[in-house]
Design a protein around this motif. Structure first.
Motif, PDB file in Angstrom:
ATOM      1  N   MET A 153       0.898  -0.778  -0.226  1.00 34.47           N
ATOM      2  CA  MET A 153       0.089  -0.093  -0.001  1.00 34.47           C
ATOM      3  C   MET A 153       1.094   0.859   0.144  1.00 34.47           C
ATOM      4  N   ARG A 154       2.185   0.936   0.350  1.00 31.10           N
ATOM      5  CA  ARG A 154       2.959   2.187   0.880  1.00 31.10           C
ATOM      6  C   ARG A 154       2.476   3.140   1.915  1.00 31.10           C
ATOM      7  N   ALA A 155       1.955   2.272   2.786  1.00 30.91           N
ATOM      8  CA  ALA A 155       1.285   3.431   3.680  1.00 30.91           C
ATOM      9  C   ALA A 155       1.854   4.374   4.393  1.00 30.91           C
ATOM     10  N   VAL A 156       1.791   5.293   5.210  1.00 34.06           N
ATOM     11  CA  VAL A 156       2.327   6.470   5.592  1.00 34.06           C
ATOM     12  C   VAL A 156       2.701   6.132   6.825  1.00 34.06           C
ATOM     13  N   TYR A 157       1.171   5.952   7.191  1.00 36.15           N
ATOM     14  CA  TYR A 157       1.391   5.328   9.420  1.00 36.15           C
ATOM     15  C   TYR A 157       0.399   3.628   9.212  1.00 36.15           C
ATOM     16  N   MET A 158       0.269   2.821   9.931  1.00 33.84           N
ATOM     17  CA  MET A 158      -0.749   2.077  10.934  1.00 33.84           C
ATOM     18  C   MET A 158      -1.373   2.732  11.973  1.00 33.84           C
ATOM     19  N   ALA A 159      -2.931   2.245  11.535  1.00 34.90           N
ATOM     20  CA  ALA A 159      -3.612   3.036  12.787  1.00 34.90           C
ATOM     21  C   ALA A 159      -4.673   1.602  13.243  1.00 34.90           C
ATOM     22  N   VAL A 160      -4.781   2.103  14.382  1.00 32.17           N
ATOM     23  CA  VAL A 160      -5.649   1.510  14.662  1.00 32.17           C
ATOM     24  C   VAL A 160      -7.085   2.646  15.718  1.00 32.17           C
ATOM     25  N   SER A 161      -8.882   1.749  15.523  1.00 32.99           N
ATOM     26  CA  SER A 161      -9.125   3.110  16.935  1.00 32.99           C
ATOM     27  C   SER A 161      -9.437   1.944  18.413  1.00 32.99           C
ATOM     28  N   LEU A 162      -9.261   2.342  18.871  1.00 31.61           N
ATOM     29  CA  LEU A 162      -9.284   1.826  20.534  1.00 31.61           C
ATOM     30  C   LEU A 162     -10.650   2.307  21.871  1.00 31.61           C
ATOM     31  N   PRO A 163     -11.040   1.005  22.274  1.00 31.56           N
ATOM     32  CA  PRO A 163     -12.480   1.710  22.831  1.00 31.56           C
ATOM     33  C   PRO A 163     -11.309   2.363  23.911  1.00 31.56           C
ATOM     34  N   ASP A 164     -12.158   2.803  25.088  1.00 33.69           N
ATOM     35  CA  ASP A 164     -12.273   3.689  25.835  1.00 33.69           C
ATOM     36  C   ASP A 164     -12.107   3.154  27.213  1.00 33.69           C
ATOM     37  N   SER A 165     -11.659   1.850  26.961  1.00 36.61           N
ATOM     38  CA  SER A 165     -11.125   0.887  28.052  1.00 36.61           C
ATOM     39  C   SER A 165      -9.384   0.214  27.754  1.00 36.61           C
TER      40      SER A 165
ATOM     41  N   PRO B 238       5.365   5.775  11.525  1.00 38.08           N
ATOM     42  CA  PRO B 238       4.657   6.091  12.922  1.00 38.08           C
ATOM     43  C   PRO B 238       3.431   4.969  12.917  1.00 38.08           C
ATOM     44  N   LEU B 239       2.399   4.168  14.167  1.00 37.31           N
ATOM     45  CA  LEU B 239       1.322   4.064  14.601  1.00 37.31           C
ATOM     46  C   LEU B 239       0.433   5.062  14.940  1.00 37.31           C
ATOM     47  N   SER B 240      -0.674   5.029  14.797  1.00 33.81           N
ATOM     48  CA  SER B 240      -1.259   6.056  15.536  1.00 33.81           C
ATOM     49  C   SER B 240      -2.802   5.113  15.922  1.00 33.81           C
ATOM     50  N   LEU B 241      -3.146   5.715  17.238  1.00 33.90           N
ATOM     51  CA  LEU B 241      -3.597   5.551  18.634  1.00 33.90           C
ATOM     52  C   LEU B 241      -4.904   6.517  18.872  1.00 33.90           C
ATOM     53  N   MET B 242      -5.927   5.796  18.074  1.00 36.23           N
ATOM     54  CA  MET B 242      -7.232   6.677  17.755  1.00 36.23           C
ATOM     55  C   MET B 242      -8.128   6.137  19.335  1.00 36.23           C
ATOM     56  N   ILE B 243      -8.118   6.686  20.792  1.00 29.14           N
ATOM     57  CA  ILE B 243      -8.532   6.003  21.715  1.00 29.14           C
ATOM     58  C   ILE B 243      -9.751   6.823  22.251  1.00 29.14           C
ATOM     59  N   GLY B 244     -10.595   5.844  22.658  1.00 36.37           N
ATOM     60  CA  GLY B 244     -11.436   6.419  23.253  1.00 36.37           C
ATOM     61  C   GLY B 244     -13.122   6.317  22.250  1.00 36.37           C
ATOM     62  N   VAL B 245     -13.289   4.141  21.393  1.00 37.67           N
ATOM     63  CA  VAL B 245     -14.669   4.636  21.213  1.00 37.67           C
ATOM     64  C   VAL B 245     -15.151   3.833  21.657  1.00 37.67           C
ATOM     65  N   ARG B 246     -16.395   3.970  22.407  1.00 37.30           N
ATOM     66  CA  ARG B 246     -17.429   3.259  22.587  1.00 37.30           C
ATOM     67  C   ARG B 246     -17.569   2.887  21.295  1.00 37.30           C
ATOM     68  N   ARG B 247     -17.840   1.436  20.335  1.00 35.56           N
ATOM     69  CA  ARG B 247     -18.877   1.330  19.226  1.00 35.56           C
ATOM     70  C   ARG B 247     -19.713   0.756  19.908  1.00 35.56           C
ATOM     71  N   HIS B 248     -20.894   0.373  19.321  1.00 32.66           N
ATOM     72  CA  HIS B 248     -22.394   0.414  18.584  1.00 32.66           C
ATOM     73  C   HIS B 248     -23.342  -0.218  20.215  1.00 32.66           C
ATOM     74  N   VAL B 249     -22.993   1.469  20.755  1.00 38.63           N
ATOM     75  CA  VAL B 249     -23.528   1.481  22.191  1.00 38.63           C
ATOM     76  C   VAL B 249     -25.336   1.343  22.042  1.00 38.63           C
TER      77      VAL B 249
END
Ligand code: RAT
Ligand code: ZN
Length: 413
Positions: free
Chosen positions: A215-227, A254-265
């Motif tokens: 992909m020639r990715a410029v970073y890796m990323a994940v969204s993470l829960p508040d927990s 770099p690694l991108s961390l997107m923190i604080g999502v509570r999926r499917h409430v």
């Protein structure tokens, strides 16, 4: 005469200084607005796709109106149950959103104003009762030219996509999609890290390196829960430690961390059904300290986590705060968060990303960002002038370059 001047002491020196400062501030406002308008942004996190990704590349009025930010508002104002809504075709859904949020109600929320700003940017009448004229307009566009025009209107140079190699819809398209330098890739890890898969850490590391290079990715990323907690015991942390972080180090991204999502409430309203929660950011502290050879782009979804994110950024140079994510991308929040970041970090952060899902959204999202940033930056320079240092246009250009472009370029190279 305003109170400020009438209250000024007779001392002419003080009066002159005050007048000079007022003139400088007026001029400052214009210069800051001009520099913001003319600096081309690198939009570091979107859900847009290059045209080569076919049906994944969303644009046009029906997609604009069925954006999940608007759907969340629709269910508050229309007497329709989610299952009835999902049974409609996309154009019927768009008709209903338009009727409910734009005809029967005034479009004053951020997301509804955004759709108005997009129509206005194309010179369309924003008060049509039906979508016919808008549909005609978008149908008449040729996508390559339309993309060029949208990027120009938004003042952006390029965007970073969200690319999950475990997405069964997306991954086959990488065989045929023509690369487009305006759309860079980010390797999204949500399925790998947040769902059950059978990957061993070794397999995962190989898989990630292969896909990131492809992909020639410029970073890796994940969204993470508040927990989210980074500990050595759970599967996600093991994959982070033994697969993701080493792969990022090997590839120097770099690694991108997107923190604080509570999926499917509220799963019934699908993408609109996610919420936010305050996270324990000590995991960021641990990651930044224990992995000094990794770099972390971090965005947090809760307003309450913003200040401590700035504190951690002051401790760790391998941490780059970015964006006012999702529910924070409103003028009141962007203003508060950006002021806090400028005060605590100078220009060493990335103020915003658009998170656009539909091409034309970049027009309103970046227009709003510039509009909110203008007085925040002006005030910062006014305070600096009061403290004894006036800035030049070149100084302002240098700062905005960092904020809109070079902090990201440096952090990803
Ligand atoms: O802002 C959004 O559109 C959210 O639905 C999410 O996609 C979020 O930005 C994410 O990247 O997980
Ligand atoms: Zn996103």
């Amino acid at each position: 005469m305003c109170d400020f001047l009438s209250a000024a002491p007779s001392n002419t020196w003080l009066l002159q200084t005050t007048i000079n400062l007022m003139i400088q501030t007026l001029n400052l406002e214009t210069v800051v607005a001009e520099v913001l308008a003319s600096t081309q942004v690198i939009d570091i996190h979107t859900h847009l796709f290059a045209p080569g990704f076919g049906r994944l590349a969303l644009w046009g009025i029906d997609h604009l109106l069925t954006y999940h930010y608007l759907e969340a508002e629709l269910f508050r104002s229309a007497p329709i149950r989610p299952e009835q809504y999902w049974a409609l075709s996309i154009s019927q859904r768009a008709d209903l959103v338009w009727k409910t949020l734009f005809v029967e109600n005034n479009p004053i929320s951020e997301a509804t104003r955004g759709a108005i700003a997009v129509l206005n940017a194309f010179g369309l009448n924003t008060s049509e009762r039906t979508l016919t004229l808008y549909r005609d307009f978008f149908r008449a566009q040729n996508l390559p030219d339309h993309i060029t025009r949208v990027f120009q209107l938004a003042g952006i140079e390029s965007v970073v996509m969200t690319n999950d190699p475990l997405d069964p819809e997306e991954s086959p398209l990488w065989d045929t999609a023509t690369p487009d330098p305006r759309f860079q890739a980010a390797l999204r890890l949500d399925r790998l890290l947040n769902q059950k898969t059978t990957y061993t850490p070794d397999d995962a590391r190989r898989f990630l390196k292969t896909w990131a290079m492809r992909m020639r990715a410029v970073y890796m990323a994940v969204s993470l829960p508040d927990s989210f907690q980074f500990s050595t015991h759970d599967r996600r942390s093991q994959l982070l430690t033994e697969a993701v972080l080493p792969a990022c180090r090997d590839l120097n991204i770099p690694l991108s961390l997107m923190i604080g999502v509570r999926r499917h409430v509220n799963p019934a309203i699908r993408l609109a059904g996610d919420a936010s929660g305050r996270a324990d950011l000590r995991s960021i502290e641990t990651l930044c300290r224990e992995f000094p050879d990794n770099r972390f782009l971090v965005s947090v979804l809760s307003r309450e986590n913003q200040h401590e994110l700035c504190v951690y950024a002051r401790k760790f140079a391998n941490l780059m705060p970015f964006g006012c994510w999702w529910f924070l991308n409103n003028p009141s929040m962007v203003e508060e968060i950006t002021r806090e970041r400028l005060e605590m970090l100078g220009t060493s952060f990335i103020p915003q990303h658009s998170d656009a899902r539909i091409l034309e959204q970049v027009i309103y999202k970046w227009r709003n960002t510039r509009r909110t940033l203008a007085p925040v930056l002006t005030n910062t320079y006014r305070l600096l002038a009061e403290d004894g240092r006036s800035v030049t246009r070149a100084d302002i250009e240098c700062d905005v370059q960092r904020l809109f472009r070079t902090n990201f370029q440096t952090f990803t190279s």
